[in-house]
Design an enzyme around this catalytic site. Structure first.
Site, PDB file in Angstrom:
ATOM      1  N   CYS A   1      -1.972  -1.625   2.165  1.00  0.00           N
ATOM      2  CA  CYS A   1      -2.711  -2.337   1.117  1.00  0.00           C
ATOM      3  C   CYS A   1      -2.575  -3.856   1.272  1.00  0.00           C
ATOM      4  CB  CYS A   1      -2.269  -1.845  -0.258  1.00  0.00           C
ATOM      5  SG  CYS A   1      -3.496  -2.157  -1.544  1.00  0.00           S
ATOM      6  N   LEU A   2      -1.802  -4.534   0.426  1.00  0.00           N
ATOM      7  CA  LEU A   2      -1.608  -5.968   0.596  1.00  0.00           C
ATOM      8  C   LEU A   2      -0.980  -6.263   1.951  1.00  0.00           C
ATOM      9  CD1 LEU A   2      -1.764  -8.841  -0.630  1.00  0.00           C
ATOM     10  CD2 LEU A   2       0.545  -8.461  -1.541  1.00  0.00           C
TER      11      LEU A   2
ATOM     12  N   GLY B   1      -8.392  -5.009  -4.693  1.00  0.00           N
ATOM     13  CA  GLY B   1      -9.543  -5.823  -5.059  1.00  0.00           C
ATOM     14  C   GLY B   1     -10.024  -6.717  -3.946  1.00  0.00           C
ATOM     15  N   TYR B   2      -9.295  -6.726  -2.817  1.00  0.00           N
ATOM     16  CA  TYR B   2      -9.649  -7.565  -1.668  1.00  0.00           C
ATOM     17  C   TYR B   2      -9.781  -6.680  -0.427  1.00  0.00           C
ATOM     18  CZ  TYR B   2      -8.494 -11.593  -4.553  1.00  0.00           C
ATOM     19  OH  TYR B   2      -8.474 -12.527  -5.560  1.00  0.00           O
TER      20      TYR B   2
ATOM     21  N   GLN C   1      -3.693  -6.480   4.480  1.00  0.00           N
ATOM     22  CA  GLN C   1      -4.441  -7.742   4.397  1.00  0.00           C
ATOM     23  C   GLN C   1      -3.639  -8.898   4.995  1.00  0.00           C
ATOM     24  OE1 GLN C   1      -5.131  -7.918   0.178  1.00  0.00           O
ATOM     25  NE2 GLN C   1      -6.248  -5.971   0.189  1.00  0.00           N
TER      26      GLN C   1
ATOM     27  N   GLY D   1      -2.700  -9.145  -6.469  1.00  0.00           N
ATOM     28  CA  GLY D   1      -3.295 -10.461  -6.290  1.00  0.00           C
ATOM     29  C   GLY D   1      -3.982 -10.689  -4.959  1.00  0.00           C
TER      30      GLY D   1
ATOM     31  N   GLY E   1       0.979  -4.686  -2.993  1.00  0.00           N
ATOM     32  CA  GLY E   1       1.320  -5.732  -3.944  1.00  0.00           C
ATOM     33  C   GLY E   1       0.071  -6.240  -4.648  1.00  0.00           C
TER      34      GLY E   1
ATOM     35  N   SER F   1       0.906  -3.290  -8.217  1.00  0.00           N
ATOM     36  CA  SER F   1      -0.339  -3.914  -7.785  1.00  0.00           C
ATOM     37  C   SER F   1      -1.268  -4.216  -8.960  1.00  0.00           C
ATOM     38  CB  SER F   1      -1.065  -3.011  -6.779  1.00  0.00           C
ATOM     39  OG  SER F   1      -0.320  -2.892  -5.592  1.00  0.00           O
TER      40      SER F   1
ATOM     41  N   GLU G   1       1.184   7.110   0.663  1.00  0.00           N
ATOM     42  CA  GLU G   1       2.228   7.710  -0.178  1.00  0.00           C
ATOM     43  C   GLU G   1       1.642   8.308  -1.449  1.00  0.00           C
ATOM     44  OE1 GLU G   1       1.477   4.019  -2.308  1.00  0.00           O
ATOM     45  OE2 GLU G   1       1.548   4.549  -0.192  1.00  0.00           O
TER      46      GLU G   1
ATOM     47  N   HIS H   1      -3.425   4.119   0.290  1.00  0.00           N
ATOM     48  CA  HIS H   1      -2.026   4.455   0.001  1.00  0.00           C
ATOM     49  C   HIS H   1      -1.670   5.841   0.535  1.00  0.00           C
ATOM     50  CE1 HIS H   1      -0.829   1.108  -2.680  1.00  0.00           C
ATOM     51  NE2 HIS H   1      -2.131   1.034  -2.881  1.00  0.00           N
TER      52      HIS H   1
END
Length: 360
Positions: A245-246, A289-290, A249, A220, A218, A45, A332, A330
């Site tokens: 996480c990603l 970051g998002y 989103q 971005g 992940g 990430s 994990e 996270h």
């Protein structure tokens, strides 16, 4: 070796270089964990990011072979106050300096990381250029005219499908930049894990007849991964799905919600999260970051299940009609607390309930 960090707003920090002797550019972000620098450095990430570690001494327990979260770290640089050249730990097999050199990642030490972190908190994360020697601002600023890449997920994802055998449920792990910790948690529960590239189709996943779908973390902007949305839309109705996480989103985007960029993100191992249903507060490891925009959930089938205590942003959602849920943090860990590890058990329970429902 003198090495200089220039930020996009013209601020500079001059310190000592370690690691690889290379110039680089990336987004400068800070991470507040006191330990876990090896896992942080190797977390996919952090692709294309220059990581500022706020703990003042880094490298004191060395690096080992077991704690990597990916085989090839994709971070752009590591920035610390002081780097230890003589680590002391029975598991250590290399210094941090040698590890950065091995992977071609430059490091910067002997700067005021507290000042840098406060600047990023006040102004927001921004791009930086790390160079050997010292150039003028006029010489450096032309580099910021270069386009930042948005293909990070494609670069960190597996390029082929592979299987890790197990005797339990078959879990399809969609790799958007998955940490090995996710795989380890699934294997602890005896799952057979089929890992797919980020751009896999729903048809290809369903050929393996998975009992559950895991959407990984992940790097971005989630809006740079449009191929994931039809995949999620097609798999949600029938197969239990857990996003991290990603992945969280992307589930929000696939259900019609929106995401936005946080000023400086959540990156650390001590972020408190409130579970709305129980009132329990869990200390979590985070790196994003998002975040999901709350007002955009109003006309979607998603409800908020978890919320960040520090800033009130959304940390978890659940689908009202499908066996789908996700969290922004996270469970994990690696690095960080394992307080939220039971979410994997909840996912396993959802998988078993769905198997009984369909008569498998």
């Amino acid at each position: 070796m003198k090495r200089t960090l220039w930020l996009e707003d013209g601020m500079k920090f001059v310190g000592k270089g370690f690691g690889a002797p290379a110039d680089t550019m990336g987004e400068v972000v800070f991470q507040t964990g006191m330990t876990g620098y090896q896992e942080i450095l190797s977390d996919p990430s952090y692709c294309d990011q220059m990581i500022v570690l706020t703990n003042p001494l880094i490298g004191n327990y060395g690096v080992n072979r077991e704690d990597f979260e990916t085989t090839i770290p994709m971070a752009k640089a590591l920035i610390v106050k002081e780097v230890c050249d003589t680590p002391s730990n029975f598991r250590s097999t290399a210094t941090l300096d040698a590890t950065l050199t091995r992977f071609g990642i430059p490091g910067l030490s002997d700067i005021d990381t507290r000042m840098l972190t406060r600047h990023l908190r006040a102004k927001g994360v921004m791009r930086g250029v790390l160079i050997d020697g010292e150039l003028t601002w006029d010489e450096v600023r032309v580099r910021f005219d270069e386009e930042s890449p948005n293909d990070q997920v494609a670069r960190v994802s597996t390029k082929r499908t592979y299987v890790s055998t197990g005797t339990g449920p078959r879990i399809a792990l969609i790799d958007f930049g998955a940490k090995l910790g996710i795989m380890r948690e699934l294997m602890k529960r005896d799952c057979e894990v089929v890992v797919f590239p980020h751009d896999v189709t729903a048809e290809d996943v369903l050929r393996y007849e998975p009992d559950g779908i895991m959407l990984s973390n992940g790097p971005g902007d989630p809006k740079d991964v449009p191929t994931a949305l039809p995949l999620i839309e097609q798999l949600m109705p029938t197969t239990p799905m857990f996003g991290i996480c990603l992945g969280h989103q992307l589930i929000a985007l696939a259900n019609g919600a929106n995401t936005f960029k946080l000023p400086f993100g959540h990156r650390g191992a001590n972020h408190p999260v409130l579970e709305l249903e129980t009132g329990a507060v869990t200390i979590t490891s985070q790196n994003h970051g998002y975040a999901v925009e709350e007002t955009s959930l109003l006309d979607t089938p998603l409800i908020v299940t978890h919320r960040a205590v520090n800033d009130g942003t959304i940390e978890g959602v659940r689908h009202l009609h499908h066996p789908t849920f996700s969290v922004q943090y996270h469970p994990e860990a690696a690095p960080g607390p394992f307080d939220a590890n039971d979410l994997f058990d909840r996912f396993m329970q959802l998988v078993q309930e769905n198997k009984q429902k369909v008569g498998i």
